[in-house]
Design a protein around this motif. Structure first.
Motif, PDB file in Angstrom:
ATOM      1  N   ASP A 507       0.803  -1.220   0.000  1.00  0.00           N
ATOM      2  CA  ASP A 507       0.000   0.000   0.000  1.00  0.00           C
ATOM      3  C   ASP A 507       0.840   1.276   0.000  1.00  0.00           C
ATOM      4  O   ASP A 507       0.302   2.367  -0.217  1.00  0.00           O
ATOM      5  N   LEU A 508       2.140   1.161   0.219  1.00  0.00           N
ATOM      6  CA  LEU A 508       3.000   2.340   0.140  1.00  0.00           C
ATOM      7  C   LEU A 508       3.186   2.811  -1.301  1.00  0.00           C
ATOM      8  O   LEU A 508       3.632   3.932  -1.534  1.00  0.00           O
ATOM      9  N   SER A 509       2.859   1.975  -2.252  1.00  0.00           N
ATOM     10  CA  SER A 509       2.939   2.349  -3.663  1.00  0.00           C
ATOM     11  C   SER A 509       1.615   2.939  -4.109  1.00  0.00           C
ATOM     12  O   SER A 509       0.571   2.288  -3.985  1.00  0.00           O
ATOM     13  N   PRO A 510       1.607   4.154  -4.648  1.00  0.00           N
ATOM     14  CA  PRO A 510       0.330   4.725  -5.115  1.00  0.00           C
ATOM     15  C   PRO A 510      -0.283   3.949  -6.265  1.00  0.00           C
ATOM     16  O   PRO A 510      -1.494   4.036  -6.493  1.00  0.00           O
ATOM     17  N   PHE A 511       0.511   3.164  -6.982  1.00  0.00           N
ATOM     18  CA  PHE A 511      -0.036   2.382  -8.081  1.00  0.00           C
ATOM     19  C   PHE A 511      -0.875   1.204  -7.579  1.00  0.00           C
ATOM     20  O   PHE A 511      -1.629   0.620  -8.362  1.00  0.00           O
ATOM     21  N   SER A 512      -0.731   0.856  -6.304  1.00  0.00           N
ATOM     22  CA  SER A 512      -1.561  -0.205  -5.745  1.00  0.00           C
ATOM     23  C   SER A 512      -2.923   0.320  -5.296  1.00  0.00           C
ATOM     24  O   SER A 512      -3.788  -0.458  -4.920  1.00  0.00           O
ATOM     25  N   TRP A 513      -3.111   1.631  -5.315  1.00  0.00           N
ATOM     26  CA  TRP A 513      -4.390   2.213  -4.892  1.00  0.00           C
ATOM     27  C   TRP A 513      -5.452   2.129  -5.979  1.00  0.00           C
ATOM     28  O   TRP A 513      -6.639   2.330  -5.690  1.00  0.00           O
ATOM     29  N   VAL A 514      -5.044   1.902  -7.209  1.00  0.00           N
ATOM     30  CA  VAL A 514      -5.989   1.833  -8.319  1.00  0.00           C
ATOM     31  C   VAL A 514      -6.055   0.401  -8.823  1.00  0.00           C
ATOM     32  O   VAL A 514      -5.170  -0.422  -8.558  1.00  0.00           O
ATOM     33  N   ALA A 515      -7.114   0.088  -9.566  1.00  0.00           N
ATOM     34  CA  ALA A 515      -7.306  -1.270 -10.074  1.00  0.00           C
ATOM     35  C   ALA A 515      -6.227  -1.609 -11.102  1.00  0.00           C
ATOM     36  O   ALA A 515      -5.766  -0.749 -11.853  1.00  0.00           O
ATOM     37  N   GLN A 516      -5.826  -2.875 -11.127  1.00  0.00           N
ATOM     38  CA  GLN A 516      -4.864  -3.362 -12.117  1.00  0.00           C
ATOM     39  C   GLN A 516      -5.636  -3.787 -13.364  1.00  0.00           C
ATOM     40  O   GLN A 516      -5.736  -4.961 -13.693  1.00  0.00           O
ATOM     41  N   ALA A 517      -6.205  -2.795 -14.042  1.00  0.00           N
ATOM     42  CA  ALA A 517      -6.986  -3.073 -15.244  1.00  0.00           C
ATOM     43  C   ALA A 517      -6.052  -3.501 -16.373  1.00  0.00           C
ATOM     44  O   ALA A 517      -4.894  -3.060 -16.428  1.00  0.00           O
ATOM     45  N   PRO A 518      -6.547  -4.374 -17.256  1.00  0.00           N
ATOM     46  CA  PRO A 518      -7.894  -4.974 -17.349  1.00  0.00           C
ATOM     47  C   PRO A 518      -8.048  -6.277 -16.576  1.00  0.00           C
ATOM     48  O   PRO A 518      -9.069  -6.942 -16.697  1.00  0.00           O
ATOM     49  N   ALA A 519      -7.031  -6.671 -15.778  1.00  0.00           N
ATOM     50  CA  ALA A 519      -7.128  -7.928 -15.038  1.00  0.00           C
ATOM     51  C   ALA A 519      -8.129  -7.830 -13.894  1.00  0.00           C
ATOM     52  O   ALA A 519      -8.699  -8.841 -13.484  1.00  0.00           O
ATOM     53  N   GLU A 520      -8.351  -6.620 -13.371  1.00  0.00           N
ATOM     54  CA  GLU A 520      -9.294  -6.405 -12.274  1.00  0.00           C
ATOM     55  C   GLU A 520     -10.393  -5.461 -12.726  1.00  0.00           C
ATOM     56  O   GLU A 520     -10.157  -4.595 -13.584  1.00  0.00           O
ATOM     57  N   PRO A 521     -11.574  -5.586 -12.140  1.00  0.00           N
ATOM     58  CA  PRO A 521     -12.651  -4.650 -12.490  1.00  0.00           C
ATOM     59  C   PRO A 521     -12.305  -3.239 -12.027  1.00  0.00           C
ATOM     60  O   PRO A 521     -11.669  -3.042 -10.998  1.00  0.00           O
ATOM     61  N   MET A 522     -12.696  -2.265 -12.818  1.00  0.00           N
ATOM     62  CA  MET A 522     -12.364  -0.873 -12.541  1.00  0.00           C
ATOM     63  C   MET A 522     -13.136  -0.375 -11.328  1.00  0.00           C
ATOM     64  O   MET A 522     -14.358  -0.510 -11.244  1.00  0.00           O
ATOM     65  N   GLY A 523     -12.418   0.199 -10.347  1.00  0.00           N
ATOM     66  CA  GLY A 523     -13.047   0.793  -9.175  1.00  0.00           C
ATOM     67  C   GLY A 523     -12.964   2.308  -9.269  1.00  0.00           C
ATOM     68  O   GLY A 523     -11.928   2.898  -8.939  1.00  0.00           O
ATOM     69  N   TRP A 524     -14.026   2.935  -9.716  1.00  0.00           N
ATOM     70  CA  TRP A 524     -13.982   4.374  -9.966  1.00  0.00           C
ATOM     71  C   TRP A 524     -13.836   5.179  -8.681  1.00  0.00           C
ATOM     72  O   TRP A 524     -13.223   6.249  -8.677  1.00  0.00           O
ATOM     73  N   GLY A 525     -14.388   4.674  -7.576  1.00  0.00           N
ATOM     74  CA  GLY A 525     -14.263   5.399  -6.317  1.00  0.00           C
ATOM     75  C   GLY A 525     -12.809   5.528  -5.886  1.00  0.00           C
ATOM     76  O   GLY A 525     -12.324   6.618  -5.538  1.00  0.00           O
ATOM     77  N   ALA A 526     -12.072   4.401  -5.909  1.00  0.00           N
ATOM     78  CA  ALA A 526     -10.657   4.428  -5.529  1.00  0.00           C
ATOM     79  C   ALA A 526      -9.851   5.271  -6.507  1.00  0.00           C
ATOM     80  O   ALA A 526      -8.916   5.987  -6.104  1.00  0.00           O
ATOM     81  N   TRP A 527     -10.198   5.208  -7.800  1.00  0.00           N
ATOM     82  CA  TRP A 527      -9.461   5.974  -8.803  1.00  0.00           C
ATOM     83  C   TRP A 527      -9.633   7.475  -8.583  1.00  0.00           C
ATOM     84  O   TRP A 527      -8.660   8.240  -8.615  1.00  0.00           O
ATOM     85  N   LEU A 528     -10.875   7.892  -8.363  1.00  0.00           N
ATOM     86  CA  LEU A 528     -11.136   9.319  -8.144  1.00  0.00           C
ATOM     87  C   LEU A 528     -10.508   9.793  -6.831  1.00  0.00           C
ATOM     88  O   LEU A 528      -9.999  10.927  -6.747  1.00  0.00           O
ATOM     89  N   LEU A 529     -10.530   8.949  -5.804  1.00  0.00           N
ATOM     90  CA  LEU A 529      -9.916   9.326  -4.535  1.00  0.00           C
ATOM     91  C   LEU A 529      -8.415   9.488  -4.697  1.00  0.00           C
ATOM     92  O   LEU A 529      -7.802  10.433  -4.152  1.00  0.00           O
ATOM     93  N   THR A 530      -7.777   8.587  -5.439  1.00  0.00           N
ATOM     94  CA  THR A 530      -6.339   8.700  -5.695  1.00  0.00           C
ATOM     95  C   THR A 530      -6.025   9.983  -6.449  1.00  0.00           C
ATOM     96  O   THR A 530      -5.055  10.686  -6.139  1.00  0.00           O
ATOM     97  N   LEU A 531      -6.840  10.310  -7.440  1.00  0.00           N
ATOM     98  CA  LEU A 531      -6.642  11.548  -8.203  1.00  0.00           C
ATOM     99  C   LEU A 531      -6.804  12.763  -7.298  1.00  0.00           C
ATOM    100  O   LEU A 531      -6.043  13.742  -7.402  1.00  0.00           O
ATOM    101  N   ALA A 532      -7.775  12.720  -6.389  1.00  0.00           N
ATOM    102  CA  ALA A 532      -7.992  13.834  -5.468  1.00  0.00           C
ATOM    103  C   ALA A 532      -6.812  14.003  -4.508  1.00  0.00           C
ATOM    104  O   ALA A 532      -6.417  15.135  -4.179  1.00  0.00           O
ATOM    105  N   ILE A 533      -6.234  12.893  -4.053  1.00  0.00           N
ATOM    106  CA  ILE A 533      -5.053  12.974  -3.182  1.00  0.00           C
ATOM    107  C   ILE A 533      -3.897  13.637  -3.924  1.00  0.00           C
ATOM    108  O   ILE A 533      -3.191  14.480  -3.370  1.00  0.00           O
ATOM    109  N   GLY A 534      -3.717  13.261  -5.170  1.00  0.00           N
ATOM    110  CA  GLY A 534      -2.660  13.896  -5.960  1.00  0.00           C
ATOM    111  C   GLY A 534      -2.887  15.382  -6.120  1.00  0.00           C
ATOM    112  O   GLY A 534      -1.939  16.184  -6.003  1.00  0.00           O
ATOM    113  N   ALA A 535      -4.126  15.784  -6.382  1.00  0.00           N
ATOM    114  CA  ALA A 535      -4.430  17.207  -6.522  1.00  0.00           C
ATOM    115  C   ALA A 535      -4.201  17.955  -5.214  1.00  0.00           C
ATOM    116  O   ALA A 535      -3.663  19.079  -5.204  1.00  0.00           O
ATOM    117  N   ALA A 536      -4.600  17.343  -4.081  1.00  0.00           N
ATOM    118  CA  ALA A 536      -4.416  18.002  -2.780  1.00  0.00           C
ATOM    119  C   ALA A 536      -2.929  18.169  -2.460  1.00  0.00           C
ATOM    120  O   ALA A 536      -2.508  19.225  -1.947  1.00  0.00           O
TER     121      ALA A 536
END
Length: 553
Positions: A507-536
């Motif tokens: 979990d220390l890697s920000p790339f683990s916060w988003v889905a490993q698409a296309p092998a995993e289903p896309m989780g838009w909530g986690a993706w948007l939250l990660t983007l918001a953390i980057g913006a903050a």
């Protein structure tokens, strides 16, 4: 034979001895080399230690994880059969040699990281100690004293070559500690060392050719990428082309297989030739000059440069153009072998059971491609944001701010262009991978799915941009810790299954916060939250840099 002395002048010999190399002249030209090496060690002892220890630790940990995976002969035979028929794996890892042995599997799993890692270490450190020191003016200041004209080049070459040897020795010691045969372990360590020495010498030539450290490092890193690509194509195509790559020469030693030492003479011969060329070029140019003269700018600047984003783009356009072409090529190269991954599994009942079918392993492969492309974009983004610190310490930012540009406009414009460039590079890689896969398979229906999967890591890249901006704004002295984050993201993404890392470490890697698409289903909530953390984090970095004093060197 001697010339007759003129009145009042000393007698001067003009015989044959005057044409021979003067050892005293060489000693004078390299005077102060040892003292300059001690200065570099004093200033960069932590940086050097992180590079060397990091390379040894990553390689050693990966090697340790391999030991218990393929314990018996049947498992090793199955592994060898699978890898021999996998062009994608051979392109990434090198020639499949001695895969029926634990040592051969260990080398196959670790040599790409070790060889590319030591080459990049050589590139960045060599350029830093040569062209980088000239850019800051320290070389001219030191040469005004007792420092010989060739001492900077000699000190840089010797110091980085020694670092490469230490890295190779550490890797060999790690392999010996795992109980692997001594002959193969020592040979693999020597392989790593000579590869670093070869790229140290090539970097010395690049530092003479170009006038800016960033351009010289980019050229030398491009040589590393070209050497890896030539080796990859050669290994997949039969091996002939691999003999045109320094990395291919190093891997031709075949540790734990044939144990050949003679191919390691080729990188050393290349290093000797490159050092000779660098020595000659260093003697025909002025301090701060270069073989390729920088292009003169226009007499008057375009009106568009009065806009901060336009100025920021002008500063970054060469890097953006080069990276865009590289991302398209990287995406195309990786995307074109997706169909081969499917063919490798299709028809093999055991592997289809392990991976869940040919389609599932293709999805896993493209998830790894998305991660690799995302890490490349993250590296670009981090290095570009760190240029803000370079503009600050060089004094150029202060001149810009005096001209009436506010700090917020300066920082915001630069970060906006960086973010847009990162998004553009991600799209370039996605286009390359999706189009290459469609052309290879003849199935256009998967193009949108692959394209969208390649865009998913963009949210993690935003976190890298924000964290780098926060370090520049609040803790500029430790800004280079950002590279530890990028390196850890690579380790987690590439070696997680092999190393069995705990969840908190992943979990220390920000790339683990988003889905490993296309092998995993896309989780838009986690993706948007990660983007918001980057913006903050980005907003916080801007605020921190606006509040603190500028620190010019």
């Amino acid at each position: 034979m001697s010339a007759a002395p003129a009145a009042g002048l000393p007698r001067v010999s003009v015989g044959v001895r005057a044409t021979r190399p003067d050892r005293g002249a060489i000693a004078s030209a390299t005077a102060g080399t040892a003292a300059l090496m001690r200065l570099h060690l004093r200033r960069d002892r932590i940086r050097l230690g992180v590079w060397i220890v990091g390379l040894i630790a990553v390689t050693g940990a990966s090697a340790n994880a391999v030991q218990g995976v393929y314990g018996d002969a049947a498992e090793r035979a199955a592994y060898a059969s699978t890898m021999d028929s996998s062009p994608a794996t051979i392109a990434m890892s090198g020639p499949p040699v001695a895969l029926e042995t634990t040592g051969g599997i260990t080398v196959f799993e670790t040599n790409a990281v070790a060889l590319v890692g030591v080459a990049l270490m050589a590139v960045f450190l060599t350029v830093r100690y040569t062209r980088g020191e000239e850019e800051t003016g320290r070389t001219e200041l030191l040469r005004a004293g007792v420092l010989g004209p060739r001492a900077p080049l000699t000190a840089a070459g010797l110091l980085v070559a020694a670092a490469s040897v230490l890295a190779g020795a550490g890797v060999a010691a790690a392999f010996l500690g795992l109980g692997l045969p001594a002959a193969g372990a020592v040979l693999f360590g020597a392989e790593v060392a000579v590869n670093g020495i070869a790229f140290t010498a090539l970097s010395l030539v690049c530092a003479q050719a170009l006038s800016h450290a960033r351009a010289a490092a980019g050229l030398a890193a491009g040589l590393v990428g070209a050497a890896f690509a030539v080796r990859a194509v050669g290994d997949v195509g039969g091996g002939t082309l691999s003999w045109f790559s320094p990395i291919g020469w190093a891997q031709a030693a075949h540790p734990f297989g044939e144990d050949r030492w003679w191919p390691l003479a080729l990188p050393l011969l290349l290093a000797a030739a490159a050092v000779g060329a660098a020595w000659c070029l260093d003697g025909i140019r002025d301090v701060g000059g270069s073989l390729v003269a920088p292009r003169r700018g226009a007499a008057s600047a375009p009106r568009g440069l009065a806009n901060v984003p336009a100025w920021a783009f002008r500063m970054q356009r060469a890097a953006i153009a080069g990276w865009s072409a590289g991302m398209v090529l990287a995406g195309a190269a990786l995307g074109s072998v997706g169909s081969q991954v499917a063919e490798m599994v299709r028809g093999n009942a055991q592997m289809e059971k392990v991976f869940g079918g040919a389609e599932a392993i293709v999805d896993q492969y493209f998830a790894m491609v998305a991660l690799l492309l995302g890490l490349l974009v993250a590296g670009f983004a981090a290095s570009t944001v760190l240029r803000l610190r370079g503009e600050e310490t060089s004094g150029r930012a202060e001149v810009l701010l005096v001209a009436g540009v506010s700090r917020r406009r300066w920082i915001g414009g630069w970060l906006a262009v960086t973010a847009a460039a990162a998004a553009g590079l991600t799209v370039c890689g996605a286009v390359g991978a999706a189009v290459a896969d469609a052309l290879a398979t003849g199935d256009v229906s998967q193009l949108p799915r692959v394209f969208c999967a390649m865009l998913v890591p963009l949210a993690a890249v935003a976190v890298v941009v924000g964290l780098t901006a926060a370090l520049v704004g609040f803790a500029p002295r430790v800004q280079y810790a950002m590279w530890v984050v990028v390196a850890w993201a690579f380790i987690v993404g590439w070696f997680d299954d092999l190393l069995g890392l705990p969840g908190w470490a992943v979990d220390l890697s920000p790339f683990s916060w988003v889905a490993q698409a296309p092998a995993e289903p896309m989780g838009w909530g986690a993706w948007l939250l990660t983007l918001a953390i980057g913006a903050a984090l980005t907003v916080g970095g801007v605020a921190g840099l606006c509040r603190r004093d500028l620190q010019a060197q």
